[in-house]
Design a protein around this motif. Structure first.
Motif, PDB file in Angstrom:
ATOM      1  N   ILE A   1      35.429  34.734  39.789  1.00  0.00           N
ATOM      2  CA  ILE A   1      36.096  34.830  38.494  1.00  0.00           C
ATOM      3  C   ILE A   1      35.747  33.602  37.657  1.00  0.00           C
ATOM      4  O   ILE A   1      35.861  32.479  38.135  1.00  0.00           O
ATOM      5  CB  ILE A   1      37.621  34.946  38.699  1.00  0.00           C
ATOM      6  CG1 ILE A   1      37.912  36.269  39.393  1.00  0.00           C
ATOM      7  CG2 ILE A   1      38.346  34.847  37.381  1.00  0.00           C
ATOM      8  CD1 ILE A   1      39.343  36.654  39.398  1.00  0.00           C
TER       9      ILE A   1
ATOM     10  N   HIS B   1      40.074  32.321  33.599  1.00  0.00           N
ATOM     11  CA  HIS B   1      40.797  33.528  33.990  1.00  0.00           C
ATOM     12  C   HIS B   1      41.600  33.187  35.236  1.00  0.00           C
ATOM     13  O   HIS B   1      41.295  32.252  35.935  1.00  0.00           O
ATOM     14  CB  HIS B   1      39.838  34.655  34.314  1.00  0.00           C
ATOM     15  CG  HIS B   1      39.076  35.117  33.126  1.00  0.00           C
ATOM     16  ND1 HIS B   1      38.238  34.290  32.433  1.00  0.00           N
ATOM     17  CD2 HIS B   1      39.046  36.314  32.495  1.00  0.00           C
ATOM     18  CE1 HIS B   1      37.716  34.965  31.431  1.00  0.00           C
ATOM     19  NE2 HIS B   1      38.184  36.196  31.445  1.00  0.00           N
TER      20      HIS B   1
ATOM     21  N   PHE C   1      41.529  40.070  35.908  1.00  0.00           N
ATOM     22  CA  PHE C   1      40.118  39.990  35.587  1.00  0.00           C
ATOM     23  C   PHE C   1      39.665  41.365  35.154  1.00  0.00           C
ATOM     24  O   PHE C   1      40.373  42.358  35.339  1.00  0.00           O
ATOM     25  CB  PHE C   1      39.315  39.511  36.804  1.00  0.00           C
ATOM     26  CG  PHE C   1      39.370  40.446  37.971  1.00  0.00           C
ATOM     27  CD1 PHE C   1      38.321  41.302  38.247  1.00  0.00           C
ATOM     28  CD2 PHE C   1      40.504  40.482  38.796  1.00  0.00           C
ATOM     29  CE1 PHE C   1      38.384  42.165  39.332  1.00  0.00           C
ATOM     30  CE2 PHE C   1      40.559  41.340  39.876  1.00  0.00           C
ATOM     31  CZ  PHE C   1      39.502  42.193  40.142  1.00  0.00           C
TER      32      PHE C   1
ATOM     33  N   VAL D   1      44.824  40.008  40.190  1.00  0.00           N
ATOM     34  CA  VAL D   1      44.234  39.306  41.319  1.00  0.00           C
ATOM     35  C   VAL D   1      45.349  38.577  42.076  1.00  0.00           C
ATOM     36  O   VAL D   1      46.260  38.014  41.479  1.00  0.00           O
ATOM     37  CB  VAL D   1      43.114  38.343  40.863  1.00  0.00           C
ATOM     38  CG1 VAL D   1      43.622  37.312  39.890  1.00  0.00           C
ATOM     39  CG2 VAL D   1      42.477  37.648  42.059  1.00  0.00           C
TER      40      VAL D   1
ATOM     41  N   ALA E   1      40.236  30.968  39.626  1.00  0.00           N
ATOM     42  CA  ALA E   1      38.946  30.657  39.029  1.00  0.00           C
ATOM     43  C   ALA E   1      38.109  29.845  40.005  1.00  0.00           C
ATOM     44  O   ALA E   1      38.590  28.931  40.657  1.00  0.00           O
ATOM     45  CB  ALA E   1      39.149  29.884  37.736  1.00  0.00           C
TER      46      ALA E   1
END
Lengths: 528, 124
Positions: free
Chosen positions: A428, A432, A436, A445, A463
């Motif tokens: 990712i 974010h 996602f 997530v 991330a």
């Protein structure tokens, strides 16, 4: 370049791809299309094409190329199943490719032009269903006399032993591979190659044994009418049974295990579901209760449905029964949805029937049925409509074969996920965190590490970490892990004892190093 | 110095052929991978001078693997191995950070020439 030294490898590896392609095409028949199934078949055709081109075997290259294009033309998949004509054409191609490869192995060259042209024709519009049987494929009778003479009977235990040995040998190659890692070059490369070859041949052997163990469900369903007539007679009911999908083949161990469960469910239907004939007539139903057993394959699962048109479960009674037995508080019972209440029927010692009968006892059975199904790695769902009937839906594995798992490290622990459940591995981008974008959809997530509490991870913390995109019941869900470790072929052993009660873990497998690793049960984990 | 090569392809057949080509050209094949995921791991572990990357592979494609390898190591030199009819995928791979490509069926001379060009040795 001297190509002859690659011929042996071409014949074995190319032949395997052709065989695997045919096997996966079989599963496409009549089933809803999964994009991954299409991708996998595409890859087989593509691999064959690349190898054949390298060997300068044009007849195989062209046929595999045409097959690849036709599969490619199915993307993106539409709703429903792939038209029969397209599956047939691809199946014919896979079979012909296998023949052509064997011929090349013997130094001969066959023909594939007719099929190549036919595949190109279908690629223009692969989703159309021809009005007439436009494809002049030669169809061999399913079982010719010669085949029947070649069939031999083998004792079931022999097949069990063969499966065990083939599985153990496969695991042993993983250990060899681990050991080879410690060797120095050039020994390491030679070992790697040898282990790769051995592994590939052993996998074929294992698949053959798995295939040899397949048994049609008819061995079970053929017995049903007689049993059910007896039960119905004892209980003063009239029933009519219809069976669909008896030709579906599953591993003999699965057939053994579900035999009792199936009979239990049907007994329950007759005893608790189907009303006495007079009551049915008064309710405007036919005198004889209808029982339906339906089996079908959905990808790697067997779906077995058992349905009746009886009075349905009384969810209020189920809740009251659970409270009376001290299994639930009144407040907890009131919060249950109808769907959840139905699962109360599977609690030990619970039954809505006011009578104790010889046939299904008092609630004994449903919990045993549920345990048996889950012990096989399956699930049981109940749907019921008052006055209209009940449907039990069993989802079971088709066989007890090896599965491919993906190994990931989480909090210094290695955990395995079945690759069939993983849609992709992504990273990712920073910025974010909580969600996602995956194939145009916004997906949540979660951190696999804190999954047991099932918290959404703090924004931003996913991330930069690898994220496995898994199938969360039709919607993609991301699971953030610390590190991806690799792929592994696993012979799964169901968890026994208290570990089996742990939601989210389905089995244990041994790595090449002998280290045990838990296998994640993705659907149950996401339910929790 | 002998250049070190990592070979990525899902077919043992193709890997063997590519290994032989590189060996005949005086390269050292230091490792192999059979899918995109393994490729990323092997790359990190081996830090090869050159990586040959198949495009269509199970689980993680060569394009995704290329993207991740180049992101982690912008100096990675990746040579895509494609088949006829994959022009758009090749373009995607170049955008993902691959340096060049060769098309199956491979001819030893072509593969070695492109590999040397990518490594900056110039065609010999």
């Amino acid at each position: 370049m001297d190509l002859s030294k690659y011929l042996g490898l071409f014949v074995s590896e190319g032949g395997e791809h052709a065989e695997q392609m045919a096997r996966e095409l079989l599963q496409l028949e009549g089933a809803a299309v999964a994009p991954e199934a299409i991708d996998s078949i595409f890859r087989h055709a593509h691999s064959i094409k690349g190898m054949a081109a390298s060997m300068e075997f044009s007849e195989i290259t062209e046929l595999a190329h045409a097959a690849e294009s036709l599969v490619g033309a199915l993307r993106p998949p539409r709703a429903g199943s792939v038209p029969r004509a397209t599956v047939d054409a691809l199946m014919a191609a896979a079979e012909r490719i296998a023949v052509l490869i064997r011929e090349r192995g013997r130094g001969q060259q066959g023909e594939g032009k007719d099929l190549t042209l036919l595949l190109r024709g279908r690629a223009a519009d692969p989703w159309s269903e021809p009005v007439a049987e436009a494809i002049p494929l030669k169809v061999e009778p399913a079982v010719s006399l010669r085949d029947r003479l070649r069939t031999v009977r083998v004792r079931g235990e022999t097949l069990d032993e063969l499966l065990d040995v083939a599985g153990e040998l496969l695991l042993e190659t993983s250990r060899l591979r681990e050991l080879a890692r410690q060797a120095r070059e050039p020994l390491r490369a030679a070992l790697d190659e040898s282990v790769d070859r051995m592994h590939s041949r052993l996998r074929t052997l294992h698949q053959r044994v798995v295939a040899a163990r397949l048994t049609p469900l008819s061995v079970l369903t053929d017995q049903l009418p007689r049993h059910l007539r007896d039960i119905a007679h004892q209980l003063g009911r009239e029933v009519e049974l219809s069976v669909a999908g008896a030709e579906v083949e599953v591993d003999r161990a699965i057939v053994d295990e579900i035999a009792d469960a199936l009979l239990h469910l049907l007994r329950n239907c007759i005893d608790h579901g189907i009303e006495p004939p007079a009551e049915r007539e008064a309710a405007g139903k036919p005198r004889a209760g209808r029982l339906r057993v339906e089996a079908r394959r959905e990808r790697e699962r067997l779906i077995l449905e058992v349905a009746d048109d009886g009075r349905g479960f009384d969810t209020k009674k189920l809740r009251a029964g659970a409270v009376r037995r001290g299994l639930l508080s009144i407040a907890a019972a009131e919060e249950l949805s109808d769907q959840e209440s139905l699962m109360l029927a599977c609690l030990p010692g619970l039954s809505t029937s006011d009578r104790v009968t010889e046939i299904s006892g008092r609630g004994v059975g449903m919990d045993a049925v549920k345990n048996a199904i889950e012990g096989l790695g399956g699930t049981l769902a109940i749907e019921s409509t008052p006055l209209e009937g009940t449907r039990f839906v069993l989802r079971l594995p088709l066989n007890v074969a090896l599965i491919q798992v993906l190994l990931a490290e989480v909090e210094r622990e290695v955990i395995a996920l079945p690759i069939s459940k993983v849609l992709a591995a992504i990273e990712i981008p920073s910025g974010h965190g909580r969600t996602f974008e995956f194939q145009g959809d916004e997906a949540p997530v979660y951190s696999l590490g804190s999954l047991l509490e099932w918290k959404e991870i703090a924004a931003g913390s996913a991330a930069g970490r690898p994220v496995l995109v898994v199938d969360g019941g039709g919607k993609p869900v991301g699971l953030a892990v610390d590190r991806l470790v690799g792929q592994h072929e696993a012979l799964l052993q169901p968890l026994a004892g208290p570990l089996g009660q742990f939601p989210g873990l389905s089995a244990v497998t041994l790595l090449g190093s002998g280290r045990p690793v838990f296998v994640l049960d993705v659907p149950r984990l996401l339910e929790a | 110095m002998v250049k070190r090569v990592l070979v990525v392809d899902d077919a043992i057949f193709m890997r063997n052929m590519i290994k032989d080509i590189f060996a005949s050209g005086g390269f050292e094949v230091v490792g192999e991978a059979s899918n995109g995921l393994e490729a990323i791991e092997r790359y990190k572990e081996l830090k090869p001078d050159l990586t040959t990357m198949d495009i269509v592979m199970p689980f993680k494609s060569g394009i995704e693997a290329t993207r991740e390898i180049v992101k982690a190591d912008p100096r990675a030199l990746i040579l895509m191995c494609s088949a006829l009819g994959q022009e758009s995928l090749v373009m995607e791979a170049i955008e993902a950070g691959a340096m060049d490509f060769v098309v199956k069926p491979f001819r030893s001379d072509d593969v070695l020439a492109v590999a040397r060009k990518v490594l900056g040795d110039g065609p010999k």
